[in-house]
Design a protein around this motif. Structure first.
Motif, PDB file in Angstrom:
ATOM      1  N   GLU A   1      -6.914   0.381  -1.261  1.00 35.35           N
ATOM      2  CA  GLU A   1      -7.239  -0.638  -0.262  1.00 35.35           C
ATOM      3  C   GLU A   1      -7.264  -2.054  -0.842  1.00 35.35           C
ATOM      4  OE1 GLU A   1     -11.374  -0.131   1.106  1.00 35.35           O
ATOM      5  OE2 GLU A   1     -11.392   1.725  -0.052  1.00 35.35           O
ATOM      6  N   PRO A   2      -6.124  -2.529  -1.344  1.00 34.75           N
ATOM      7  CA  PRO A   2      -6.097  -3.882  -1.907  1.00 34.75           C
ATOM      8  C   PRO A   2      -6.292  -4.956  -0.850  1.00 34.75           C
ATOM      9  CG  PRO A   2      -3.881  -3.001  -1.713  1.00 34.75           C
ATOM     10  CD  PRO A   2      -4.806  -1.875  -1.382  1.00 34.75           C
ATOM     11  N   VAL A   3      -6.917  -6.060  -1.246  1.00 32.62           N
ATOM     12  CA  VAL A   3      -7.054  -7.247  -0.400  1.00 32.62           C
ATOM     13  C   VAL A   3      -6.126  -8.311  -0.967  1.00 32.62           C
ATOM     14  CG1 VAL A   3      -8.592  -9.063   0.426  1.00 32.62           C
ATOM     15  CG2 VAL A   3      -9.438  -6.713   0.201  1.00 32.62           C
ATOM     16  N   LEU A   4      -5.214  -8.799  -0.149  1.00 32.02           N
ATOM     17  CA  LEU A   4      -4.255  -9.817  -0.575  1.00 32.02           C
ATOM     18  C   LEU A   4      -4.565 -11.155   0.092  1.00 32.02           C
ATOM     19  CD1 LEU A   4      -0.830  -7.947  -0.424  1.00 32.02           C
ATOM     20  CD2 LEU A   4      -2.400  -8.156  -2.343  1.00 32.02           C
TER      21      LEU A   4
ATOM     22  N   THR B   1       0.826  -1.205   0.000  1.00 31.09           N
ATOM     23  CA  THR B   1       0.000   0.000   0.000  1.00 31.09           C
ATOM     24  C   THR B   1       0.861   1.256   0.000  1.00 31.09           C
ATOM     25  OG1 THR B   1      -1.747  -1.181   1.192  1.00 31.09           O
ATOM     26  CG2 THR B   1      -1.858   1.217   1.195  1.00 31.09           C
ATOM     27  N   LEU B   2       1.913   1.272   0.817  1.00 26.13           N
ATOM     28  CA  LEU B   2       2.797   2.431   0.860  1.00 26.13           C
ATOM     29  C   LEU B   2       3.505   2.627  -0.474  1.00 26.13           C
ATOM     30  CD1 LEU B   2       4.355   2.024   4.433  1.00 26.13           C
ATOM     31  CD2 LEU B   2       2.529   3.575   3.698  1.00 26.13           C
ATOM     32  N   GLU B   3       3.874   1.536  -1.140  1.00 23.05           N
ATOM     33  CA  GLU B   3       4.509   1.630  -2.450  1.00 23.05           C
ATOM     34  C   GLU B   3       3.543   2.221  -3.467  1.00 23.05           C
ATOM     35  OE1 GLU B   3       7.955   1.303  -4.686  1.00 23.05           O
ATOM     36  OE2 GLU B   3       7.658   0.817  -2.575  1.00 23.05           O
ATOM     37  N   ALA B   4       2.279   1.830  -3.375  1.00 25.52           N
ATOM     38  CA  ALA B   4       1.264   2.374  -4.276  1.00 25.52           C
ATOM     39  C   ALA B   4       1.079   3.868  -4.051  1.00 25.52           C
ATOM     40  CB  ALA B   4      -0.058   1.641  -4.087  1.00 25.52           C
ATOM     41  N   ILE B   5       1.112   4.304  -2.786  1.00 26.12           N
ATOM     42  CA  ILE B   5       0.980   5.728  -2.480  1.00 26.12           C
ATOM     43  C   ILE B   5       2.130   6.513  -3.094  1.00 26.12           C
ATOM     44  CG2 ILE B   5       1.037   7.432  -0.611  1.00 26.12           C
ATOM     45  CD1 ILE B   5      -0.422   5.392   1.128  1.00 26.12           C
TER      46      ILE B   5
END
Length: 308
Positions: free
Chosen positions: A262-265, A192-196
């Protein structure tokens, strides 16, 4: 699973339109927030983060997700905020709590949490903010605006001894399970932080999904494609839609936009299904999931998380 009744909201708490059975405005375009709206959203995110911090200290082995619901409900009301999930399209509780193989929208219940459980706590609150701003465009008038506060986290549940320190277990299988779960939630946060970091002015929205899917594959994880991020602000959900897999969603990020990632892994496959309650979404293969959503705000020189 057995649970309690919906909790009551005091009369003085301002309620969103969907609770009052008012027509909800259909937002068709991505909203550009002005400086006052951004200030309001920062305050909103701070409130949600403070509630989440209290939840994190509260979660431990033996408590129920219904008890988490009670805590979030009471903290929201104390802050003169309405817990947005309550009665949203019929949802019966004040927070979503998704445990282990529940991907999203878990309904809090009376099952005690066990050692090694992953529990996702999804907090959203709605409050009428009344602020006096000294901005030329507003001529020092009082500004009334509705905002959504969105915050969500995954917690690894550990047992603790009487000193408050985590117990040490010698069961190799349990230790391996805990390490696997911690690794999954850590990877979710890193993803998530990488996506931001990839966000910024004039970056295509579709960039987020491409980056997340590549990152997940490198870590031998699967993205559940059914769940999207979305715009947030005066409305619970608004454009844009944020896909977490390869996609061709049109549009570019601009300063003043606010949206969630908000990905679900999962360790298993991508398939999910909805239980008979109409809300709880679980993985088809029983694999555990992790989710670490974040709200982002686009600024002229890059991206910020509007929370504290």
């Amino acid at each position: 699973m057995e649970t309690t009744s919906s909790r009551l909201i005091p009369e003085h708490i301002q309620k969103p339109d969907y609770v009052l059975n008012k027509a909800v405005q259909n937002v068709e375009r991505v909203q550009i927030k002005d400086i006052n709206q951004i200030r309001g959203m920062r305050r909103s995110c701070k409130l949600a983060a403070n509630i989440l911090d209290k939840v994190q200290k509260f979660v431990e082995v033996g408590i129920t997700t219904d008890a988490i619901d009670e805590l979030v409900h009471n903290l929201s009301v104390e802050a003169n905020a309405y817990p947005s999930p309550l009665h949203y399209k019929g949802f019966p509780k004040s927070v979503c709590t998704s445990v282990n193989n529940v991907a999203v929208h878990g309904i809090p219940d009376l099952r005690p949490l066990h050692d090694g459980d992953i529990v996702n706590v999804d907090i959203t609150a709605h409050r009428l903010l009344v602020e006096a701003y000294n901005e030329a465009a507003l001529s020092e008038r009082t500004c009334h605006e509705w905002f959504q506060k969105f915050k969500n986290d995954d917690f690894d549940v550990e047992d603790k001894d009487r000193s408050g320190r985590p117990k040490i277990y010698v069961d190799a299988e349990l230790e391996e399970l805990l390490e696997e779960n911690l690794s999954q939630t850590q990877k979710e946060l890193a993803l998530t932080l990488e996506a931001i970091k990839s966000c910024g002015p004039d970056v295509p929205f579709c960039t987020i999904g491409s980056l997340i899917q590549r990152h997940a594959k490198r870590n031998r994880l699967t993205v559940c494609p059914a769940f999207l991020g979305h715009g947030i602000g005066e409305h619970f959900h608004e454009p844009p839609e944020i896909y977490h897999v390869e996609n061709r969603y049109p549009g570019l990020m601009k300063p003043g936009m606010t949206f969630t990632i908000e990905p679900v892994l999962t360790h298993g496959n991508e398939y999910t299904y909805i239980l008979n309650d109409g809300w709880t979404v679980i993985t088809a293969d029983g694999a555990r999931t992790a989710q670490w959503p974040s709200q982002t705000m686009q600024e002229p020189l890059g991206t910020q998380r509007p929370g504290p």
